[in-house]
Design an enzyme around this catalytic site. Structure first.
Site, PDB file in Angstrom:
ATOM      1  N   ASN A 262      15.180  60.291  28.181  1.00 34.73           N
ATOM      2  CA  ASN A 262      16.366  60.985  28.851  1.00 34.73           C
ATOM      3  C   ASN A 262      15.726  61.887  29.863  1.00 34.73           C
ATOM      4  OD1 ASN A 262      18.963  62.315  28.834  1.00 34.73           O
ATOM      5  ND2 ASN A 262      17.963  64.282  28.023  1.00 34.73           N
TER       6      ASN A 262
ATOM      7  N   ASN B 167      16.468  40.680  41.728  1.00 39.54           N
ATOM      8  CA  ASN B 167      17.187  40.645  42.774  1.00 39.54           C
ATOM      9  C   ASN B 167      16.542  41.410  44.098  1.00 39.54           C
ATOM     10  OD1 ASN B 167      19.642  39.273  41.847  1.00 39.54           O
ATOM     11  ND2 ASN B 167      19.959  41.084  40.859  1.00 39.54           N
TER      12      ASN B 167
ATOM     13  N   THR C 131      21.013  55.060  40.873  1.00 44.38           N
ATOM     14  CA  THR C 131      20.664  53.724  40.774  1.00 44.38           C
ATOM     15  C   THR C 131      19.235  53.720  39.865  1.00 44.38           C
ATOM     16  OG1 THR C 131      21.606  53.082  42.681  1.00 44.38           O
ATOM     17  CG2 THR C 131      20.084  51.636  41.878  1.00 44.38           C
TER      18      THR C 131
ATOM     19  N   GLY D  99      24.292  63.083  28.857  1.00 38.50           N
ATOM     20  CA  GLY D  99      22.933  62.772  27.988  1.00 38.50           C
ATOM     21  C   GLY D  99      22.936  61.509  27.472  1.00 38.50           C
TER      22      GLY D  99
ATOM     23  N   ARG E 200      16.077  60.910  43.289  1.00 38.98           N
ATOM     24  CA  ARG E 200      15.642  59.977  44.370  1.00 38.98           C
ATOM     25  C   ARG E 200      16.111  58.799  44.596  1.00 38.98           C
ATOM     26  NH1 ARG E 200       9.423  59.416  41.557  1.00 38.98           N
ATOM     27  NH2 ARG E 200       8.956  61.665  41.251  1.00 38.98           N
TER      28      ARG E 200
ATOM     29  N   LEU F   1      24.820  58.387  28.639  1.00 39.11           N
ATOM     30  CA  LEU F   1      26.049  58.853  28.903  1.00 39.11           C
ATOM     31  C   LEU F   1      26.277  59.666  30.296  1.00 39.11           C
ATOM     32  CD1 LEU F   1      26.758  60.834  25.170  1.00 39.11           C
ATOM     33  CD2 LEU F   1      27.590  58.591  26.134  1.00 39.11           C
ATOM     34  N   GLY F   2      25.154  59.122  31.115  1.00 40.71           N
ATOM     35  CA  GLY F   2      25.375  59.842  32.290  1.00 40.71           C
ATOM     36  C   GLY F   2      24.951  61.166  32.334  1.00 40.71           C
TER      37      GLY F   2
ATOM     38  N   ASP G 138      17.536  51.828  33.996  1.00 43.64           N
ATOM     39  CA  ASP G 138      16.368  51.073  33.751  1.00 43.64           C
ATOM     40  C   ASP G 138      15.208  51.960  33.322  1.00 43.64           C
ATOM     41  OD1 ASP G 138      18.132  49.024  34.390  1.00 43.64           O
ATOM     42  OD2 ASP G 138      17.655  49.347  36.508  1.00 43.64           O
TER      43      ASP G 138
HETATM   44  P1  ADP Z   1      23.640  53.487  33.887  1.00 45.92           P
HETATM   45  O1  ADP Z   1      22.664  54.037  35.311  1.00 45.92           O
HETATM   46  O2  ADP Z   1      22.701  52.278  33.082  1.00 45.92           O
HETATM   47  O3  ADP Z   1      24.816  53.562  33.961  1.00 45.92           O
HETATM   48  P2  ADP Z   1      23.678  56.331  32.955  1.00 45.92           P
HETATM   49  O4  ADP Z   1      24.344  56.687  33.862  1.00 45.92           O
HETATM   50  O5  ADP Z   1      24.291  56.514  31.473  1.00 45.92           O
HETATM   51  O6  ADP Z   1      23.012  54.705  32.990  1.00 45.92           O
HETATM   52  O7  ADP Z   1      22.274  57.171  32.964  1.00 45.92           O
HETATM   53  C1  ADP Z   1      21.007  56.875  32.084  1.00 45.92           C
HETATM   54  C2  ADP Z   1      20.591  58.169  31.807  1.00 45.92           C
HETATM   55  O8  ADP Z   1      20.070  58.878  32.861  1.00 45.92           O
HETATM   56  C3  ADP Z   1      21.154  59.164  31.115  1.00 45.92           C
HETATM   57  O9  ADP Z   1      21.547  58.938  29.660  1.00 45.92           O
HETATM   58  C4  ADP Z   1      20.424  60.423  31.421  1.00 45.92           C
HETATM   59  O10 ADP Z   1      19.293  60.539  30.579  1.00 45.92           O
HETATM   60  C5  ADP Z   1      20.081  60.181  32.821  1.00 45.92           C
HETATM   61  N1  ADP Z   1      20.999  60.850  33.924  1.00 45.92           N
HETATM   62  C6  ADP Z   1      21.986  60.263  34.411  1.00 45.92           C
HETATM   63  N2  ADP Z   1      22.724  61.079  35.157  1.00 45.92           N
HETATM   64  C7  ADP Z   1      22.076  62.100  34.967  1.00 45.92           C
HETATM   65  C8  ADP Z   1      22.532  63.490  35.474  1.00 45.92           C
HETATM   66  N3  ADP Z   1      23.501  63.919  36.501  1.00 45.92           N
HETATM   67  N4  ADP Z   1      21.452  64.606  35.065  1.00 45.92           N
HETATM   68  C9  ADP Z   1      20.467  64.353  34.292  1.00 45.92           C
HETATM   69  N5  ADP Z   1      20.315  62.917  33.748  1.00 45.92           N
HETATM   70  C10 ADP Z   1      21.045  62.064  34.076  1.00 45.92           C
END
Ligand code: ADP
Length: 323
Positions: free
Chosen positions: A300, A15, A266, A241, A309, A237-238, A270
């Site tokens: 991670n 995309n 974003t 972790g 970034r 899990l964002g 990936d």
């Molecule tokens: P998606 O973008 O697919 O929704 P996530 O939000 O779960 O995926 O983020 C993917 C991975 O990015 C997390 O499991 C973690 O390793 C890293 N990550 C995301 N947000 C943070 C943050 N605030 N601090 C550190 N690492 C992060």
């Protein structure tokens, strides 16, 4: 290409991302002025191909640790040309990305909130909708593949066919079912790697997202997928972790990197998939035991760089930026 390095193929979407950075997400009926705007290559398939390629080599493209190919489709417009050159720039083999006459390249409209780095996305699939089941066998690419990575931004029938064909040929599959759609149970049977974020885990696991707030909830959902035949279940899990659970009973909750200044999430998922995939493909090629916890830990760390970034493909680090 050295035959000693694993071959990763991504069958998926490409995309063009139209990204607006805003002070807050617009309310219904509200018109907002963006603080900045950029156009960049994207699509879950293309981003994960770029993630595998960038994380497998330094910026000068020397000594890659994996061969990375993309299978998919773009339109016959300038956006399609940019996506193809983006793959080439990062060392992805794009010889099986078809340029479709009279079709447009897929578009993603992304709005990023400055304060939190959270994004909201609308996709118009365009050429990605044309990636039919014939793409699974064309060019015999599956026979050269050690690990096949897929998402759900191309037709479901193609994904299901590729999963079955890969199983028949003994090729490992990493499925990242995004955006989440309910899948037939047969997909999970014998699936080597399933990587989901919280939303996907809740939808596909049939639970409320808040159930994933506790370790017990994560284990319950993970056991559901492992019970259906998934070998390695991983939930990102964002900022919390990553959680993982394997068929062999290994599990863990790995905390996100601390002190990370979040600019734009974003591409984080990936990046995670790309770094994890490099470990999974290497283990597959070498035939040794796969250290899931180690792969999750490295992924991670790599994803934590991406969130600092702006952008998708361009925010993914090169190998030498994370090691
Ligand atoms: P998606 O973008 O697919 O929704 P996530 O939000 O779960 O995926 O983020 C993917 C991975 O990015 C997390 O499991 C973690 O390793 C890293 N990550 C995301 N947000 C943070 C943050 N605030 N601090 C550190 N690492 C992060």
């Amino acid at each position: 290409m050295s035959s000693q390095i694993p071959h990763i193929t991504i069958l998926g979407s490409l995309n063009t991302d139209l990204v607006a950075y805003v002070p807050h997400h617009p309310l219904p009926g509200e018109t907002l002025t963006a603080t900045s705007f950029l156009t960049s290559p994207g699509g879950k398939g293309s981003n994960q191909a770029v993630a595998c390629a960038k994380l497998s080599r330094p910026r000068d493209l020397s000594s890659p640790s994996a061969h990375v190919s993309m299978v998919g489709a773009v339109g016959s417009d300038s956006n399609g040309d940019l996506l193809l050159s983006n793959l080439a720039t990062h060392g992805v083999d794009s010889s099986l990305v078809t340029k479709l006459p009279n079709k447009k390249t897929g578009i993603a409209m992304i709005v990023v909130e400055a304060e939190t780095g959270q994004n909201r996305i609308i996709i118009s699939g365009e050429a990605n909708h044309q990636v039919g089941e014939e793409y699974v066998t064309q060019g015999g690419w599956l026979d050269k593949t050690d690990l096949l990575i897929m998402q759900l931004e191309i037709p479901m029938g193609t994904v299901l066919e590729a999963v079955e064909e890969a199983k028949r040929r003994g090729v490992d599959v990493l499925l990242n079912p995004a955006p989440a759609k309910i899948l037939p149970d047969g997909v999970y049977d014998g699936l080597r790697h399933l990587i989901v974020n919280e939303t996907e885990a809740a939808i596909l696991g049939g639970v409320e997202e808040k159930e994933l707030d506790t370790l017990e909830g994560l284990e319950r959902v993970g056991k559901g997928f492992v019970g259906k035949g998934v070998e390695n279940f991983i939930a990102t899990l964002g900022g919390r972790g990553v959680f993982y659970l394997t068929k062999g009973g290994r599990s863990g909750l790995i905390e996100a990197e601390k002190g990370v200044k979040v600019v734009d999430t974003t591409g984080a998922g990936d990046t995670f998939v790309g770094r994890y995939a490099l470990e999974a493909a290497r283990a597959r090629k070498e035939g040794g035991e796969f250290d899931v916890g180690g792969a999750v830990g490295r992924a991670n760390k790599a994803a934590a760089v991406t969130v600092t970034r702006e952008g998708a493909a361009r925010s993914i680090p090169w190998r030498d930026e994370v090691e």
